[in-house]
Design an enzyme around this catalytic site. Structure first.
Site, PDB file in Angstrom:
ATOM      1  CE1 TYR A  78       8.978  -7.731  -0.054  1.00 36.21           C
ATOM      2  CE2 TYR A  78      10.435  -5.959  -0.719  1.00 36.21           C
ATOM      3  CZ  TYR A  78      10.252  -7.244  -0.236  1.00 36.21           C
ATOM      4  OH  TYR A  78      11.354  -8.028   0.040  1.00 36.21           O
ATOM      5  CB  SER A 134      13.866  -5.796   1.633  1.00 31.38           C
ATOM      6  OG  SER A 134      14.115  -5.473   0.286  1.00 31.38           O
TER       7      SER A 134
HETATM    8  P1  NAD Z   1      10.379 -17.366  -0.178  1.00 32.64           P
HETATM    9  O1  NAD Z   1       9.164 -17.191  -1.017  1.00 32.64           O
HETATM   10  O2  NAD Z   1      11.422 -18.355  -0.625  1.00 32.64           O
HETATM   11  O3  NAD Z   1       9.961 -17.723   1.326  1.00 32.64           O
HETATM   12  C1  NAD Z   1       8.927 -17.046   1.965  1.00 32.64           C
HETATM   13  C2  NAD Z   1       8.493 -17.837   3.179  1.00 32.64           C
HETATM   14  O4  NAD Z   1       7.384 -17.140   3.775  1.00 32.64           O
HETATM   15  C3  NAD Z   1       8.002 -19.242   2.845  1.00 32.64           C
HETATM   16  O5  NAD Z   1       8.313 -20.138   3.897  1.00 32.64           O
HETATM   17  C4  NAD Z   1       6.492 -19.050   2.764  1.00 32.64           C
HETATM   18  O6  NAD Z   1       5.746 -20.242   3.001  1.00 32.64           O
HETATM   19  C5  NAD Z   1       6.291 -18.028   3.868  1.00 32.64           C
HETATM   20  N1  NAD Z   1       5.026 -17.316   3.728  1.00 32.64           N
HETATM   21  C6  NAD Z   1       4.553 -16.643   2.648  1.00 32.64           C
HETATM   22  N2  NAD Z   1       3.336 -16.148   2.901  1.00 32.64           N
HETATM   23  C7  NAD Z   1       3.032 -16.517   4.172  1.00 32.64           C
HETATM   24  C8  NAD Z   1       1.919 -16.315   5.015  1.00 32.64           C
HETATM   25  N3  NAD Z   1       0.842 -15.620   4.603  1.00 32.64           N
HETATM   26  N4  NAD Z   1       1.947 -16.814   6.266  1.00 32.64           N
HETATM   27  C9  NAD Z   1       3.025 -17.537   6.705  1.00 32.64           C
HETATM   28  N5  NAD Z   1       4.102 -17.756   5.946  1.00 32.64           N
HETATM   29  C10 NAD Z   1       4.108 -17.261   4.701  1.00 32.64           C
HETATM   30  O7  NAD Z   1      10.989 -15.894  -0.036  1.00 32.64           O
HETATM   31  P2  NAD Z   1      12.428 -15.340   0.395  1.00 32.64           P
HETATM   32  O8  NAD Z   1      12.999 -14.693  -0.811  1.00 32.64           O
HETATM   33  O9  NAD Z   1      13.220 -16.336   1.127  1.00 32.64           O
HETATM   34  O10 NAD Z   1      11.962 -14.157   1.364  1.00 32.64           O
HETATM   35  C11 NAD Z   1      12.079 -14.198   2.772  1.00 32.64           C
HETATM   36  C12 NAD Z   1      12.137 -12.776   3.311  1.00 32.64           C
HETATM   37  O11 NAD Z   1      13.280 -12.119   2.770  1.00 32.64           O
HETATM   38  C13 NAD Z   1      10.932 -11.913   2.940  1.00 32.64           C
HETATM   39  O12 NAD Z   1      10.559 -11.094   4.022  1.00 32.64           O
HETATM   40  C14 NAD Z   1      11.464 -11.067   1.791  1.00 32.64           C
HETATM   41  O13 NAD Z   1      10.791  -9.838   1.699  1.00 32.64           O
HETATM   42  C15 NAD Z   1      12.907 -10.881   2.224  1.00 32.64           C
HETATM   43  N6  NAD Z   1      13.822 -10.531   1.129  1.00 32.64           N
HETATM   44  C16 NAD Z   1      13.975 -11.334   0.053  1.00 32.64           C
HETATM   45  C17 NAD Z   1      14.856 -10.947  -0.965  1.00 32.64           C
HETATM   46  C18 NAD Z   1      15.085 -11.793  -2.195  1.00 32.64           C
HETATM   47  O14 NAD Z   1      15.739 -11.318  -3.147  1.00 32.64           O
HETATM   48  N7  NAD Z   1      14.624 -13.030  -2.252  1.00 32.64           N
HETATM   49  C19 NAD Z   1      15.547  -9.741  -0.873  1.00 32.64           C
HETATM   50  C20 NAD Z   1      15.363  -8.944   0.261  1.00 32.64           C
HETATM   51  C21 NAD Z   1      14.493  -9.359   1.256  1.00 32.64           C
END
Ligand code: NAD
Length: 261
Positions: free
Chosen positions: A156, A143
């Site tokens: 985080y 991130s």
């Molecule tokens: P999301 O909530 O849409 O998806 C998260 C996924 O992780 C889901 O499939 C969920 O079921 C799974 N998950 C959550 N807790 C879990 C656990 N304890 N065990 C197994 N699976 C678990 O989120 P996203 O926004 O797609 O995020 C995905 C990645 O991208 C993360 O690592 C997040 O930090 C990173 N990220 C997101 C953003 C953003 O703006 N959305 C920005 C930078 C980085």
């Protein structure tokens, strides 16, 4: 180009992970999905991807904050894929927002476990087989919070900074084996969490969603635009290509200009 490869994408039942799984499947990779989801929805995802791209789509659940579940995931992937894994995308994650004084230790432990320890354990399990195969990709979805801080996100931000260090160590330990390890650092990605924040901003400011978006993104993305999951997934696909053979240990930002400030 990814025919006969197997990719494990953690947290691929929604958001960025689901899009990464889709783009890799579209390019011929067999996929192991992971993440929380109701079983019907998982069936739908599996059927849709299988039909559309004619690849194998498996699902292995498990709570990646728990070491036993991470171990079980490793064992199940091994038994599902006799030729072994080729691509590991560490993506699963969530957020907890609280000032340090009130930050629950339990949330700290869970976030460090899913964002840092799980990628380490999965890498530890699969690394020697990837090296022996002479080709492999480990891609950590970090991130912009791996490079910049925000208040109230102690666990985080710490874990995301940590996973960039892990990425570089893996890159050095796999250098010259055909395996690469890179990290992707998105800024704000258009996901349900982002949309909720946007709706709250529109309510607070009494403005429409388009104005709320500009106001929300102004301090972070100079482009004033949000990133899409598809754009992140295409970058992951690029990292799996031959063009990226010599990219390893890289920290790739996709951040609407955030890090240029
Ligand atoms: P999301 O909530 O849409 O998806 C998260 C996924 O992780 C889901 O499939 C969920 O079921 C799974 N998950 C959550 N807790 C879990 C656990 N304890 N065990 C197994 N699976 C678990 O989120 P996203 O926004 O797609 O995020 C995905 C990645 O991208 C993360 O690592 C997040 O930090 C990173 N990220 C997101 C953003 C953003 O703006 N959305 C920005 C930078 C980085």
């Amino acid at each position: 180009a990814l025919q006969n490869k197997v990719a494990l994408v953690t947290g691929s039942t929604s958001g960025i992970g689901l899009e990464v799984a889709t783009v890799l499947a579209r390019n011929g990779a067999n996929i192991v999905l992971n993440g929380f989801c109701d079983p019907k929805e998982i069936d739908n995802i599996q059927v849709r991807l299988k039909r559309k791209y004619e690849v194998d789509i498996h699902y292995v659940g498990g709570d990646l904050t728990k070491r036993n579940d991470v171990n079980t995931l490793c064992q199940k992937v091994d038994s599902l894929c006799p030729n072994g894994l080729d691509i590991l995308v560490n993506n699963a994650g969530f957020q907890h927002v609280s000032r340090i004084e009130d930050f629950p230790l339990e949330k700290w432990d869970e976030l460090l476990a899913i964002l840092l320890t799980a990628p380490f354990l999965l890498t530890q399990h699969f690394i020697s087989r990837l090296k022996n195969k002479g080709w492999g990709r480990i891609i950590n979805i970090a991130s912009m919070h791996g490079l910049r801080a925000s208040p109230n996100k102690a666990a985080y931000v710490s874990a995301k900074h940590g996973v960039l260090g892990l990425t570089k160590v893996i890159a050095l330990e796999t250098a010259s084996t055909g395996v690469t390890c890179n990290a992707v650092c998105p800024g704000y990605v258009d996901t349900p969490i982002y949309r909720k924040q946007l709706e709250r901003k529109a309510l607070d400011e009494g403005c429409d969603l388009e104005t709320a978006k500009k106001k929300f993104l102004q301090p972070v993305h100079p482009t004033l635009e949000v990133i899409t999951s598809e754009q992140v997934a295409e970058l992951v696909l690029f990292l799996c290509s031959r063009a990226a053979d010599q990219m390893t240990g890289s920290v790739l930002t996709m951040d609407g200009g955030w890090s240029a400030r």
